[in-house]
Enzyme design. Structure first.
Site, PDB file in Angstrom:
ATOM      1  CG  MET A  33      -1.920  -1.182   1.162  1.00 34.97           C
ATOM      2  SD  MET A  33      -3.439  -0.896   2.060  1.00 34.97           S
ATOM      3  CE  MET A  33      -2.824  -0.627   3.709  1.00 34.97           C
ATOM      4  N   GLY A  34       2.154   1.103  -0.319  1.00 35.14           N
ATOM      5  CA  GLY A  34       3.023   2.266  -0.419  1.00 35.14           C
ATOM      6  C   GLY A  34       3.485   2.779   0.935  1.00 35.14           C
ATOM      7  CB  ALA A  35       3.691   4.900   3.270  1.00 37.04           C
ATOM      8  CG  HIS A  40       6.820  -1.968   2.352  1.00 35.01           C
ATOM      9  ND1 HIS A  40       6.718  -0.824   3.105  1.00 35.01           N
ATOM     10  CD2 HIS A  40       5.597  -2.567   2.400  1.00 35.01           C
ATOM     11  CE1 HIS A  40       5.487  -0.723   3.597  1.00 35.01           C
ATOM     12  NE2 HIS A  40       4.786  -1.777   3.198  1.00 35.01           N
ATOM     13  CB  VAL A 179      11.833  -5.965   8.309  1.00 32.10           C
ATOM     14  CG1 VAL A 179      13.043  -5.039   8.343  1.00 32.10           C
ATOM     15  CG2 VAL A 179      12.000  -7.036   7.231  1.00 32.10           C
ATOM     16  CG  MET A 187      10.768  -1.472  10.137  1.00 29.03           C
ATOM     17  SD  MET A 187      11.846  -1.177   8.741  1.00 29.03           S
ATOM     18  CE  MET A 187      13.304  -0.693   9.625  1.00 29.03           C
TER      19      MET A 187
END
Ligand code: AMP
Length: 290
Positions: A33-35, A40, A179, A187
């Protein structure tokens, strides 16, 4: 590394992936979903180590947010995300508009029962239906591939494995370890919402998971006592607890004893921010033991 191609249309992504497969490449796919944060990017690196053509999607999926959740304020940074993805080797970024994924005429939904019912499913009605629907659509666009999902969203990973199996989708699902920040906090794009004080209090989640992991390592197998050990630390930091539960790590059934692989999953609110985290007891050390 070269800049990824940024595609907005489903038909363009399908064409690119078909062409890659026709060239003998293996497609690796990471939906997000980005950000984007380092978690990621680790997933993307993992996809790149197993596949030769890497696709990442950035789509804040409206159907997985409840009416009172943070869809409108969810952090968005497409330019920054593309720069980060290009640094870890991404061939294509798929960043569609909501109308591309959910055309007005479309009302198909994918529902995965039982695995989607407890934990976050019980507190976020419709959430996993939204997740299962968008991931099925994305798999339909990308076509045969391997796809990496984080174990931070452990229940989501199980739901996706199940839907791939039940719908005979040509996708190999790979789970990736959580992570963490150097101090142990998992995170999350939502960590950006936290004030300095909330960020410090959020560490109680990690301490709670660690305490239960230590007790498990010392032989404690009573599921409720393990939950209480984690819960006590969350309460010390005055976090508002959604759940602290020990469940079977495969079926998510409630267990009374944490034998072999048991999932200890936590969801709580720090201020208005909802955070989740987990550890699989008997499989991994505590989050602070690495
Ligand atoms: P999201 O953008 O939050 O939907 O997450 C996209 C993917 O990244 C999902 O498979 C998540 O499980 C994964 N992910 C998010 N945060 C982490 C993390 N801290 N460690 C591992 N995977 C993560």
């Amino acid at each position: 590394m070269g800049s990824p191609r940024v595609l907005r249309r489903a038909v363009e992504l399908r064409t690119e992936c078909d062409a890659a497969r026709a060239r003998g490449l293996r497609v690796g796919f990471v939906p997000t979903m980005g950000a984007l944060h380092r978690g990621h990017l680790d997933l993307v690196r993992s996809a790149g180590s197993r596949a030769s053509f890497v696709v990442a999607s950035i789509f804040v999926n409206p159907t997985q947010f409840g009416p009172n959740e943070d869809l409108a304020r969810y952090p968005r940074d497409l330019e920054g995300d593309i720069a980060k993805l290009s640094s870890v080797g991404t061939d294509v970024v798929f960043a569609p508009e909501a109308s591309e994924i959910y055309p007005e005429s479309g009302d198909t939904r994918v529902r995965v029962s039982s695995l989607a019912d407890p934990l976050c499913g019980a507190r976020r009605p419709g959430h996993f239906e939204g997740v299962a629907t968008v991931v099925t659509k994305l798999f339909g666009i990308v076509g045969p591939c391997m796809s990496v999902f984080g174990r931070k969203d452990y229940q989501q990973l199980l739901v996706i494995r199940r839907l791939v199996r039940d719908l005979f989708l040509p996708v190999e699902v790979v789970g990736h370890p959580i992570v963490r920040e150097p101090d142990g906090l998992a995170m999350s794009s939502r960590n950006a919402y936290l004030s300095a004080d909330e960020r410090a209090r959020a560490l109680a989640i990690v301490r709670g998971l660690q305490e239960a992991s230590v007790q498990f390592a010392m032989g404690e197998r009573d599921a409720r006592r393990l939950e209480l050990a984690a819960r006590a630390l969350l309460e010390t930091a005055a976090l508002s607890i959604d759940y602290v539960e020990v469940r079977d790590a495969e079926t998510l059934a409630l267990v009374t004893r944490a034998n072999e692989r048991a999932l200890l999953a936590v969801a709580c609110r720090v201020g208005t921010t909802r955070l989740i985290d987990n550890v699989v007891l008997g499989e991994e050390p505590g989050p602070l033991s690495r």
